[in-house]
Design a protein around this motif. Structure first.
Motif, PDB file in Angstrom:
ATOM      1  N   PRO A  50       0.825  -1.214   0.000  1.00  0.00           N
ATOM      2  CA  PRO A  50       0.000   0.000   0.000  1.00  0.00           C
ATOM      3  C   PRO A  50       0.858   1.263   0.000  1.00  0.00           C
ATOM      4  O   PRO A  50       1.866   1.354   0.711  1.00  0.00           O
ATOM      5  N   GLY A  51       0.441   2.220  -0.833  1.00  0.00           N
ATOM      6  CA  GLY A  51       1.110   3.505  -0.879  1.00  0.00           C
ATOM      7  C   GLY A  51       2.478   3.499  -1.525  1.00  0.00           C
ATOM      8  O   GLY A  51       3.226   4.472  -1.416  1.00  0.00           O
ATOM      9  N   LYS A  52       2.822   2.418  -2.227  1.00  0.00           N
ATOM     10  CA  LYS A  52       4.145   2.292  -2.837  1.00  0.00           C
ATOM     11  C   LYS A  52       4.012   2.010  -4.328  1.00  0.00           C
ATOM     12  O   LYS A  52       2.922   1.758  -4.837  1.00  0.00           O
ATOM     13  N   GLY A  53       5.145   2.032  -5.029  1.00  0.00           N
ATOM     14  CA  GLY A  53       5.095   1.725  -6.444  1.00  0.00           C
ATOM     15  C   GLY A  53       6.396   2.016  -7.153  1.00  0.00           C
ATOM     16  O   GLY A  53       7.413   2.355  -6.538  1.00  0.00           O
ATOM     17  N   PHE A  54       6.365   1.859  -8.476  1.00  0.00           N
ATOM     18  CA  PHE A  54       7.517   2.104  -9.334  1.00  0.00           C
ATOM     19  C   PHE A  54       7.520   3.571  -9.750  1.00  0.00           C
ATOM     20  O   PHE A  54       6.549   4.057 -10.348  1.00  0.00           O
ATOM     21  N   GLY A  55       8.600   4.273  -9.466  1.00  0.00           N
ATOM     22  CA  GLY A  55       8.729   5.656  -9.912  1.00  0.00           C
ATOM     23  C   GLY A  55       8.853   5.737 -11.423  1.00  0.00           C
ATOM     24  O   GLY A  55       8.956   4.726 -12.129  1.00  0.00           O
ATOM     25  N   THR A  56       8.860   6.945 -11.937  1.00  0.00           N
ATOM     26  CA  THR A  56       8.907   7.149 -13.387  1.00  0.00           C
ATOM     27  C   THR A  56      10.189   6.544 -13.969  1.00  0.00           C
ATOM     28  O   THR A  56      11.297   6.807 -13.501  1.00  0.00           O
ATOM     29  N   HIS A  57      10.013   5.721 -14.991  1.00  0.00           N
ATOM     30  CA  HIS A  57      11.133   5.054 -15.653  1.00  0.00           C
ATOM     31  C   HIS A  57      10.771   4.833 -17.111  1.00  0.00           C
ATOM     32  O   HIS A  57       9.611   4.960 -17.497  1.00  0.00           O
ATOM     33  N   GLY A  58      11.750   4.508 -17.929  1.00  0.00           N
ATOM     34  CA  GLY A  58      11.532   4.442 -19.366  1.00  0.00           C
ATOM     35  C   GLY A  58      11.614   3.049 -19.951  1.00  0.00           C
ATOM     36  O   GLY A  58      12.241   2.142 -19.386  1.00  0.00           O
ATOM     37  N   HIS A  59      10.948   2.888 -21.109  1.00  0.00           N
ATOM     38  CA  HIS A  59      11.010   1.666 -21.907  1.00  0.00           C
ATOM     39  C   HIS A  59      11.106   2.053 -23.376  1.00  0.00           C
ATOM     40  O   HIS A  59      10.680   3.150 -23.776  1.00  0.00           O
ATOM     41  N   GLN A  60      11.604   1.118 -24.181  1.00  0.00           N
ATOM     42  CA  GLN A  60      11.706   1.335 -25.621  1.00  0.00           C
ATOM     43  C   GLN A  60      11.595  -0.005 -26.335  1.00  0.00           C
ATOM     44  O   GLN A  60      12.073  -1.035 -25.835  1.00  0.00           O
ATOM     45  N   ASP A  61      10.909   0.001 -27.487  1.00  0.00           N
ATOM     46  CA  ASP A  61      10.801  -1.180 -28.346  1.00  0.00           C
ATOM     47  C   ASP A  61      10.374  -2.426 -27.569  1.00  0.00           C
ATOM     48  O   ASP A  61      11.038  -3.473 -27.593  1.00  0.00           O
ATOM     49  N   MET A  62       9.250  -2.305 -26.876  1.00  0.00           N
ATOM     50  CA  MET A  62       8.701  -3.428 -26.116  1.00  0.00           C
ATOM     51  C   MET A  62       7.187  -3.289 -26.053  1.00  0.00           C
ATOM     52  O   MET A  62       6.657  -2.181 -25.949  1.00  0.00           O
ATOM     53  N   GLU A  63       6.479  -4.424 -26.151  1.00  0.00           N
ATOM     54  CA  GLU A  63       5.041  -4.481 -25.907  1.00  0.00           C
ATOM     55  C   GLU A  63       4.854  -4.956 -24.466  1.00  0.00           C
ATOM     56  O   GLU A  63       5.303  -6.052 -24.108  1.00  0.00           O
TER      57      GLU A  63
END
Length: 234
Positions: A50-63
């Protein structure tokens, strides 16, 4: 050929806010025997506190396909989407030329439980894209419900790869069949319950690699046995 990937042999990493199990090599977990299965690269089973998660991050060429098992996941991305994904909903994100996003459990009491799936696209440098849709339990009970497909068939989400992703919920002794053409391959990921796949018993969290099989007979061994079926077509 049916090969079982047992749940208890997956990579298992626990942080103070994340309990994650990796079917294939990912991040700090590496096993040279399990670096993906054809175009299927990642199946991570995540439980986010609760109240947690993945911060902003990037992806490329992936579904990237997200399947929420329990709870709600808040999603925000660099192409303007801000959504909450709940139990029964499926998200498809095409990273393409590049996308940044965050994933957060905004509940103060309950964890969110999900599968995050990465599939190689059939071409690079696609325009980033996003879709989300809810599929009711009634649509999945006793039959295969198409969630994701390259042609958006039957109101499924579109994916840039030659794969159909199905979901089903079977009762005890309920059976369904599925055919595969020559050179097709597949994967079953059991979310809950217990199944028999061509007479092989699998339990919650197990995966099943499928090669050189003309057909699948999938039988529920427990009530509410829920699974995903990936069918890669050549």
């Amino acid at each position: 050929m049916i090969t079982i990937r047992p749940s208890d042999q997956r990579g298992h990493i626990i942080f103070d806010w994340l309990d994650t199990k990796h079917t294939f090599s990912f991040g700090s977990y590496y096993d040279p025997r399990y670096t993906g299965f054809g175009n299927l690269l990642v199946i991570n089973e995540d439980k986010i506190a609760p109240g947690k998660g993945f911060g902003t991050h990037g992806h490329q060429d992936m579904e990237i396909v997200t399947y929420v098992i329990e709870g709600e996941l808040e999603h925000k991305d660099s192409i303007g989407n801000g959504e909450t994904i709940s139990r029964g909903e499926v998200q498809r994100m095409s990273a393409g030329t590049g996308i940044r996003h965050s994933e957060f459990n905004h509940s103060a009491q309950s964890e969110v439980h999900l599968l995050q799936i990465w599939i190689l696209p059939n071409q690079k440098d696609l325009e980033p894209g996003y879709e989300q849709k809810i599929f009711s339990e009634e649509e999945k009970r006793g039959k295969l419900r198409l969630l994701v497909s390259p042609e958006s068939k039957d109101s499924s989400l579109k994916i840039h790869q030659n794969v159909n992703i199905w979901s089903s919920i079977l009762e005890k002794d309920e059976t369904i069949n599925h055919s595969l053409a020559d050179n097709d391959y597949g994967w079953i990921q059991l979310v809950k319950g217990e199944l028999e796949v061509n007479n092989h018993v699998i339990k919650a969290g197990d995966g099943v690699a499928i090669k050189e099989e003309d057909s699948l007979t999938i039988k529920g061994n427990q009530k509410d046995s829920e699974f995903l079926l990936f069918h890669f077509m050549n």
